[in-house]
Design a protein around this motif. Structure first.
Motif, PDB file in Angstrom:
ATOM      1  N   ARG A  57       0.834  -1.209   0.000  1.00  0.00           N
ATOM      2  CA  ARG A  57       0.000   0.000   0.000  1.00  0.00           C
ATOM      3  C   ARG A  57       0.867   1.257   0.000  1.00  0.00           C
ATOM      4  O   ARG A  57       0.526   2.263  -0.621  1.00  0.00           O
ATOM      5  CB  ARG A  57      -0.918   0.009   1.232  1.00  0.00           C
ATOM      6  CG  ARG A  57      -1.940  -1.100   1.279  1.00  0.00           C
ATOM      7  CD  ARG A  57      -2.746  -1.240  -0.001  1.00  0.00           C
ATOM      8  NE  ARG A  57      -3.455  -0.010  -0.355  1.00  0.00           N
ATOM      9  CZ  ARG A  57      -4.149   0.159  -1.472  1.00  0.00           C
ATOM     10  NH1 ARG A  57      -4.210  -0.827  -2.354  1.00  0.00           N
ATOM     11  NH2 ARG A  57      -4.770   1.287  -1.725  1.00  0.00           N
ATOM     12  N   ILE A  60       2.106   1.706  -3.553  1.00  0.00           N
ATOM     13  CA  ILE A  60       1.024   2.173  -4.409  1.00  0.00           C
ATOM     14  C   ILE A  60       0.768   3.660  -4.188  1.00  0.00           C
ATOM     15  O   ILE A  60       0.524   4.412  -5.141  1.00  0.00           O
ATOM     16  CB  ILE A  60      -0.255   1.353  -4.155  1.00  0.00           C
ATOM     17  CG1 ILE A  60      -0.097  -0.056  -4.749  1.00  0.00           C
ATOM     18  CG2 ILE A  60      -1.482   2.041  -4.749  1.00  0.00           C
ATOM     19  CD1 ILE A  60      -1.246  -0.993  -4.443  1.00  0.00           C
ATOM     20  N   ALA A  64       0.965   6.497  -7.001  1.00  0.00           N
ATOM     21  CA  ALA A  64      -0.165   7.402  -7.248  1.00  0.00           C
ATOM     22  C   ALA A  64       0.302   8.853  -7.242  1.00  0.00           C
ATOM     23  O   ALA A  64      -0.147   9.668  -8.059  1.00  0.00           O
ATOM     24  CB  ALA A  64      -1.257   7.187  -6.193  1.00  0.00           C
ATOM     25  N   ILE A  71      -6.235   6.040  -8.022  1.00  0.00           N
ATOM     26  CA  ILE A  71      -6.950   5.466  -6.873  1.00  0.00           C
ATOM     27  C   ILE A  71      -8.280   6.186  -6.714  1.00  0.00           C
ATOM     28  O   ILE A  71      -8.334   7.414  -6.613  1.00  0.00           O
ATOM     29  CB  ILE A  71      -6.131   5.603  -5.572  1.00  0.00           C
ATOM     30  CG1 ILE A  71      -4.796   4.859  -5.688  1.00  0.00           C
ATOM     31  CG2 ILE A  71      -6.937   5.084  -4.394  1.00  0.00           C
ATOM     32  CD1 ILE A  71      -3.896   5.047  -4.479  1.00  0.00           C
ATOM     33  N   THR A  77      -8.255   0.602  -7.630  1.00  0.00           N
ATOM     34  CA  THR A  77      -6.869   1.059  -7.732  1.00  0.00           C
ATOM     35  C   THR A  77      -6.350   0.440  -9.023  1.00  0.00           C
ATOM     36  O   THR A  77      -6.403  -0.776  -9.185  1.00  0.00           O
ATOM     37  CB  THR A  77      -6.021   0.564  -6.547  1.00  0.00           C
ATOM     38  OG1 THR A  77      -6.552   1.079  -5.327  1.00  0.00           O
ATOM     39  CG2 THR A  77      -4.574   1.023  -6.687  1.00  0.00           C
TER      40      THR A  77
END
Length: 229
Positions: A57, A60, A64, A71, A77
């Motif tokens: 996470r 990610i 992003a 997201i 996602t």
């Protein structure tokens, strides 16, 4: 077992797991293993990467921030899926930011940094002359050296939000042989000379003017359908 000889060199810094995961996901996005628009599932990523959910996470979230992952809370996602207009805008804007990096960094390079950047540009020139993409690790390293030399934290943050997406949108067409090879060869030769001379203004001018020569390349990419209209 033989006892290693002690040296004065500091130990290599220990990498955080989230950074290792980020690197693996970044490479998979850039090379197309993770496709445009592909949804990301935490459980699948955990199984693939062999780590817990937390570093996944965290990676990610960084992707992003770099506009490589979209997201939508409680919905999805997924890997970004740029339109053709976003592709051209990313290229044109990215080169302007890159021009700032070379303008600030080139004249401030140390002798050793200059030598390393020149070697990277030599390898870049060889690859482009053979119509092959440059090495991603080399490109990242070169810009890291330039950013280090610039000493600008603001510029580093700006490039962190720009460089990865620029790399992504250029690499995807390149996997199908679409790239402005001749212009890239000319730019690389000019950059090599500018780095040797420590001329940041000349280097920046070359980079800043590059997208203006991409007309035929943009037309080819548009016709390929890689990026939606």
């Amino acid at each position: 077992m033989p006892i290693p000889t002690l040296t004065d060199q500091p130990p290599a810094p220990r990498r955080l797991l989230r950074d290792v995961v980020y690197d693996k996901m970044f490479d998979a996005i850039i090379d197309g293993t993770l496709e445009f628009g592909e949804r990301l599932n935490d459980d699948q990523l955990v199984a693939w990467l062999g780590v817990s959910r937390t570093p996944v996470r965290e990676a990610i979230a960084k992707l992003a921030d770099q506009a490589l992952v979209d997201i939508e809370a409680n919905r999805y996602t997924r890997i970004v899926a740029p339109t053709f207009a976003e592709f051209t805008d990313t290229v044109e804007t990215g080169y302007q930011v890159w021009a700032l990096v070379v303008e600030r960094g080139v004249p401030a390079l140390t002798k050793e940094q200059r030598k390393e950047v020149t070697a990277i540009l030599d390898r870049r020139l060889t690859a482009f002359s053979k119509r092959k993409p440059e090495d991603v690790a080399d490109l990242v390293r070169m810009n890291e050296l330039l950013l280090d030399a610039s000493g600008s934290s603001s510029l580093r943050r700006l490039w962190a939000a720009t460089g990865p997406r620029l790399l992504l949108v250029l690499r995807r067409p390149a996997t199908d042989g679409m790239y402005p090879w001749e212009q890239a060869v000319e730019l690389t030769r000019g950059l090599r000379d500018a780095v040797g001379d420590g001329d940041g203004e000349a280097a920046a001018r070359l980079v800043r003017e590059q997208p203006a020569s991409f007309g035929a390349y943009f037309d080819e990419v548009s016709g390929s359908g890689i990026y939606a209209a």
